[in-house]
Motif scaffolding. Structure first.
Motif, PDB file in Angstrom:
ATOM      1  N   ALA A  90       0.872  -1.243   0.101  1.00  0.00           N
ATOM      2  CA  ALA A  90      -0.169   0.193   0.109  1.00  0.00           C
ATOM      3  C   ALA A  90       0.912   1.205  -0.016  1.00  0.00           C
ATOM      4  O   ALA A  90       2.106   1.198   0.391  1.00  0.00           O
ATOM      5  N   VAL A  91       0.386   2.349  -0.563  1.00  0.00           N
ATOM      6  CA  VAL A  91       1.170   3.728  -0.692  1.00  0.00           C
ATOM      7  C   VAL A  91       0.131   4.805  -0.295  1.00  0.00           C
ATOM      8  O   VAL A  91      -1.017   4.610  -0.858  1.00  0.00           O
ATOM      9  N   THR A  92       0.522   5.768   0.257  1.00  0.00           N
ATOM     10  CA  THR A  92      -0.123   7.099   0.751  1.00  0.00           C
ATOM     11  C   THR A  92       0.437   8.232  -0.066  1.00  0.00           C
ATOM     12  O   THR A  92       1.676   8.522   0.046  1.00  0.00           O
ATOM     13  N   LEU A  93      -0.277   8.987  -0.860  1.00  0.00           N
ATOM     14  CA  LEU A  93       0.210  10.078  -1.685  1.00  0.00           C
ATOM     15  C   LEU A  93      -0.745  11.241  -0.974  1.00  0.00           C
ATOM     16  O   LEU A  93      -1.674  11.296  -0.713  1.00  0.00           O
ATOM     17  N   ASP A  94       0.423  12.291  -0.489  1.00  0.00           N
ATOM     18  CA  ASP A  94      -0.271  13.252   0.494  1.00  0.00           C
ATOM     19  C   ASP A  94      -0.676  14.709  -0.414  1.00  0.00           C
ATOM     20  O   ASP A  94      -0.282  14.969  -1.338  1.00  0.00           O
ATOM     21  N   CYS A  95      -1.635  15.092   0.169  1.00  0.00           N
ATOM     22  CA  CYS A  95      -2.549  16.307  -0.592  1.00  0.00           C
ATOM     23  C   CYS A  95      -2.924  17.128   0.745  1.00  0.00           C
ATOM     24  O   CYS A  95      -3.533  16.758   1.535  1.00  0.00           O
ATOM     25  N   THR A  96      -2.517  18.578   0.864  1.00  0.00           N
ATOM     26  CA  THR A  96      -3.239  19.540   1.349  1.00  0.00           C
ATOM     27  C   THR A  96      -3.741  20.393   0.739  1.00  0.00           C
ATOM     28  O   THR A  96      -3.107  20.788  -0.282  1.00  0.00           O
ATOM     29  N   TYR A  97      -4.833  21.198   1.246  1.00  0.00           N
ATOM     30  CA  TYR A  97      -5.258  22.315   0.628  1.00  0.00           C
ATOM     31  C   TYR A  97      -5.848  23.525   1.446  1.00  0.00           C
ATOM     32  O   TYR A  97      -5.749  23.281   2.644  1.00  0.00           O
ATOM     33  N   ASP A  98      -5.975  24.590   0.764  1.00  0.00           N
ATOM     34  CA  ASP A  98      -6.425  25.774   1.323  1.00  0.00           C
ATOM     35  C   ASP A  98      -7.434  26.292   0.790  1.00  0.00           C
ATOM     36  O   ASP A  98      -7.581  26.546  -0.284  1.00  0.00           O
ATOM     37  N   THR A  99      -8.423  26.380   1.443  1.00  0.00           N
ATOM     38  CA  THR A  99      -9.728  27.254   0.990  1.00  0.00           C
ATOM     39  C   THR A  99     -10.556  27.892   2.297  1.00  0.00           C
ATOM     40  O   THR A  99     -10.391  27.330   3.145  1.00  0.00           O
ATOM     41  N   SER A 100     -11.334  28.936   1.838  1.00  0.00           N
ATOM     42  CA  SER A 100     -12.255  29.294   2.917  1.00  0.00           C
ATOM     43  C   SER A 100     -13.584  28.792   2.580  1.00  0.00           C
ATOM     44  O   SER A 100     -14.605  29.306   3.458  1.00  0.00           O
ATOM     45  N   ASP A 101     -14.003  28.360   1.512  1.00  0.00           N
ATOM     46  CA  ASP A 101     -15.360  27.940   1.065  1.00  0.00           C
ATOM     47  C   ASP A 101     -15.821  26.759   2.198  1.00  0.00           C
ATOM     48  O   ASP A 101     -14.750  25.988   2.600  1.00  0.00           O
ATOM     49  N   GLN A 102     -17.046  26.981   2.419  1.00  0.00           N
ATOM     50  CA  GLN A 102     -17.339  25.709   3.028  1.00  0.00           C
ATOM     51  C   GLN A 102     -17.792  24.504   2.270  1.00  0.00           C
ATOM     52  O   GLN A 102     -17.563  23.305   2.508  1.00  0.00           O
ATOM     53  N   SER A 103     -18.354  24.700   0.965  1.00  0.00           N
ATOM     54  CA  SER A 103     -18.558  23.726   0.143  1.00  0.00           C
ATOM     55  C   SER A 103     -17.410  23.546  -0.950  1.00  0.00           C
ATOM     56  O   SER A 103     -17.337  24.459  -1.676  1.00  0.00           O
ATOM     57  N   TYR A 104     -16.897  22.361  -1.105  1.00  0.00           N
ATOM     58  CA  TYR A 104     -15.755  22.402  -2.125  1.00  0.00           C
ATOM     59  C   TYR A 104     -15.550  21.047  -2.358  1.00  0.00           C
ATOM     60  O   TYR A 104     -16.166  20.013  -1.622  1.00  0.00           O
ATOM     61  N   GLY A 105     -14.961  20.570  -3.290  1.00  0.00           N
ATOM     62  CA  GLY A 105     -14.641  19.115  -3.604  1.00  0.00           C
ATOM     63  C   GLY A 105     -13.187  18.642  -3.966  1.00  0.00           C
ATOM     64  O   GLY A 105     -12.410  19.549  -4.300  1.00  0.00           O
ATOM     65  N   LEU A 106     -12.989  17.465  -3.761  1.00  0.00           N
ATOM     66  CA  LEU A 106     -11.328  17.165  -3.830  1.00  0.00           C
ATOM     67  C   LEU A 106     -11.304  16.079  -4.802  1.00  0.00           C
ATOM     68  O   LEU A 106     -12.227  15.031  -4.899  1.00  0.00           O
ATOM     69  N   PHE A 107     -10.425  15.975  -5.798  1.00  0.00           N
ATOM     70  CA  PHE A 107     -10.317  14.924  -6.586  1.00  0.00           C
ATOM     71  C   PHE A 107      -8.928  14.419  -6.650  1.00  0.00           C
ATOM     72  O   PHE A 107      -7.940  15.143  -6.480  1.00  0.00           O
ATOM     73  N   TRP A 108      -8.726  13.290  -7.213  1.00  0.00           N
ATOM     74  CA  TRP A 108      -7.539  12.699  -7.623  1.00  0.00           C
ATOM     75  C   TRP A 108      -7.560  12.368  -8.915  1.00  0.00           C
ATOM     76  O   TRP A 108      -8.318  11.548  -9.392  1.00  0.00           O
ATOM     77  N   TYR A 109      -6.552  12.753  -9.722  1.00  0.00           N
ATOM     78  CA  TYR A 109      -6.244  12.182 -11.042  1.00  0.00           C
ATOM     79  C   TYR A 109      -4.999  11.489 -11.373  1.00  0.00           C
ATOM     80  O   TYR A 109      -4.042  11.691 -10.568  1.00  0.00           O
ATOM     81  N   LYS A 110      -4.949  10.409 -12.025  1.00  0.00           N
ATOM     82  CA  LYS A 110      -3.773   9.675 -12.589  1.00  0.00           C
ATOM     83  C   LYS A 110      -3.400   9.992 -13.835  1.00  0.00           C
ATOM     84  O   LYS A 110      -4.342  10.021 -14.774  1.00  0.00           O
ATOM     85  N   GLN A 111      -2.177  10.437 -14.292  1.00  0.00           N
ATOM     86  CA  GLN A 111      -1.760  10.895 -15.505  1.00  0.00           C
ATOM     87  C   GLN A 111      -0.678   9.834 -15.941  1.00  0.00           C
ATOM     88  O   GLN A 111       0.627   9.959 -15.646  1.00  0.00           O
ATOM     89  N   PRO A 112      -0.697   8.888 -16.519  1.00  0.00           N
ATOM     90  CA  PRO A 112       0.319   7.906 -17.030  1.00  0.00           C
ATOM     91  C   PRO A 112       1.103   8.571 -18.129  1.00  0.00           C
ATOM     92  O   PRO A 112       0.964   9.818 -18.578  1.00  0.00           O
ATOM     93  N   SER A 113       2.148   8.141 -18.464  1.00  0.00           N
ATOM     94  CA  SER A 113       3.095   8.680 -19.689  1.00  0.00           C
ATOM     95  C   SER A 113       2.414   8.969 -20.992  1.00  0.00           C
ATOM     96  O   SER A 113       2.748   9.779 -21.728  1.00  0.00           O
ATOM     97  N   SER A 114       1.176   8.358 -20.972  1.00  0.00           N
ATOM     98  CA  SER A 114       0.500   8.810 -22.424  1.00  0.00           C
ATOM     99  C   SER A 114      -0.256  10.081 -22.486  1.00  0.00           C
ATOM    100  O   SER A 114      -0.392  10.863 -23.305  1.00  0.00           O
ATOM    101  N   GLY A 115      -0.241  10.673 -20.986  1.00  0.00           N
ATOM    102  CA  GLY A 115      -0.603  11.965 -20.939  1.00  0.00           C
ATOM    103  C   GLY A 115      -2.063  12.260 -20.470  1.00  0.00           C
ATOM    104  O   GLY A 115      -2.357  13.252 -19.988  1.00  0.00           O
ATOM    105  N   GLU A 116      -2.883  11.200 -20.928  1.00  0.00           N
ATOM    106  CA  GLU A 116      -4.347  11.528 -20.337  1.00  0.00           C
ATOM    107  C   GLU A 116      -4.524  11.528 -19.050  1.00  0.00           C
ATOM    108  O   GLU A 116      -4.121  10.849 -18.004  1.00  0.00           O
ATOM    109  N   MET A 117      -5.470  12.656 -18.414  1.00  0.00           N
ATOM    110  CA  MET A 117      -5.974  12.665 -16.901  1.00  0.00           C
ATOM    111  C   MET A 117      -7.035  11.799 -16.765  1.00  0.00           C
ATOM    112  O   MET A 117      -8.129  11.873 -17.157  1.00  0.00           O
TER     113      MET A 117
END
Lengths: 118, 116
Positions: A18-45
Motif C-alpha cells: 500500500a502507498v499513501t500520496l499526500d495532499c493538503t489544501y487551502d480554502t475558505s469555502d464551506q462547500s468544495y470538492g477534492l479529486f485525484w487524477y492519474k496521469q500515465p506517460s500517455s498524458g491522459e488525465m
C-alpha cells in the motif's frame, strides 16, 4: 499561498504494498470538492476518486481510498495492493466557489510521481 | 460511450503562426473546460464554457488566446502569433453540471503544442 500542496515529488513502492500520496489544501469555502487524477506517460488525465466537503465518510473506489481529514485540510490518496500499472503521475485537485458562481473549475497540485517496482 | 477527444494530438508550429486546437466533449456534457499543462506542472485553468457562452475566461494568459463553442458541443482554442512560451500540453475536459453532484471533469488526451 498555494491552494493545493503535494509535498512528495516522487514515491517508490513495491508491488502489492500500500502507498499513501499526500495532499493538503487551502480554502475558505464551506462547500468544495477534492479529486485525484492519474496521469500515465500517455498524458491522459484519468479520474480516480472524489470527496465532497460535506461527505462524512471517506470515499473509496476499488483499490483507491481517500483519507479525508477536514480539520487538517488534508485529502491523502491511499492505493492498496499496488500494481505495476499504477506507475504514473498523480494529481490532487480542488473544486471551490460553486456556491458563489454556480460552477467550478479545478485547481491542481504539482503532482507526485509514483513508481511501482516488481 | 466515447470520451473526450482532442485533435491534433501533436502540433508543431513556428513562432508567430496561428494554431487551432479542437475539443469534442462527452455527448450531453454541457460544461467544457480548457487547461494548459506545462512540463512538470499540474494543469492550469484557461477558460470555461457553459453551453455556447464563455462563462469564465479569467485563465487566458493574454489576448492572443481565444476559444469558441458555437453550437454548445465542439470547442476550438485559438492561439494567434504563437510564442515559444506557449509550448505546453493543452487539455480539454467536460462535465455534466448537476445540482448536488460532484461535477467530475473528464479529460481528453491533450494536444501537445510545440512552438519552434
Amino acid at each position: 499561498a498555494q491552494k493545493i500542496t503535494q509535498t512528495q515529488p516522487g514515491m517508490f513502492v513495491q508491488e502489492k504494498e500500500a502507498v499513501t500520496l499526500d495532499c493538503t489544501y487551502d480554502t475558505s469555502d464551506q462547500s468544495y470538492g477534492l479529486f485525484w487524477y492519474k496521469q500515465p506517460s500517455s498524458g491522459e488525465m484519468i479520474f480516480l476518486i472524489y470527496q465532497g466537503s460535506y461527505d462524512e465518510q471517506n470515499a473509496t473506489e476499488g483499490r483507491y481510498s481517500l483519507n479525508f481529514q477536514k480539520a487538517r485540510k488534508s485529502a491523502n490518496l491511499v492505493i492498496s495492493a499496488s500494481q505495476l500499472g499504477d506507475s504514473a503521475m498523480y494529481f490532487c485537485a480542488m473544486r471551490e466557489g460553486v456556491e458563489n458562481s454556480g460552477y467550478s473549475t479545478l485547481t491542481f497540485g504539482k503532482g507526485t510521481m509514483l513508481l511501482v517496482s516488481p | 460511450g466515447a470520451g473526450v477527444s482532442q485533435t491534433p494530438s501533436n502540433k508543431v508550429t513556428e513562432k508567430g503562426k496561428y494554431v487551432e486546437l479542437r475539443c469534442d466533449p462527452i455527448s450531453g456534457h454541457t460544461a467544457l473546460y480548457w487547461y494548459r499543462q506545462s512540463l512538470g506542472q499540474g494543469p492550469e485553468f484557461l477558460i470555461y464554457f457553459q453551453g455556447t457562452g464563455a462563462a469564465d475566461d479569467s485563465g487566458l494568459p493574454n489576448d492572443r488566446f481565444f476559444a469558441v463553442r458555437p453550437e454548445g458541443s465542439v470547442s476550438t482554442l485559438k492561439i494567434q502569433r504563437t510564442e515559444r512560451g506557449d509550448s505546453a500540453v493543452y487539455l480539454c475536459a467536460s462535465s455534466l453540471i448537476q445540482a448536488g453532484g460532484s461535477d467530475t471533469q473528464y479529460f481528453g488526451p491533450g494536444t501537445r503544442l510545440t512552438v519552434l
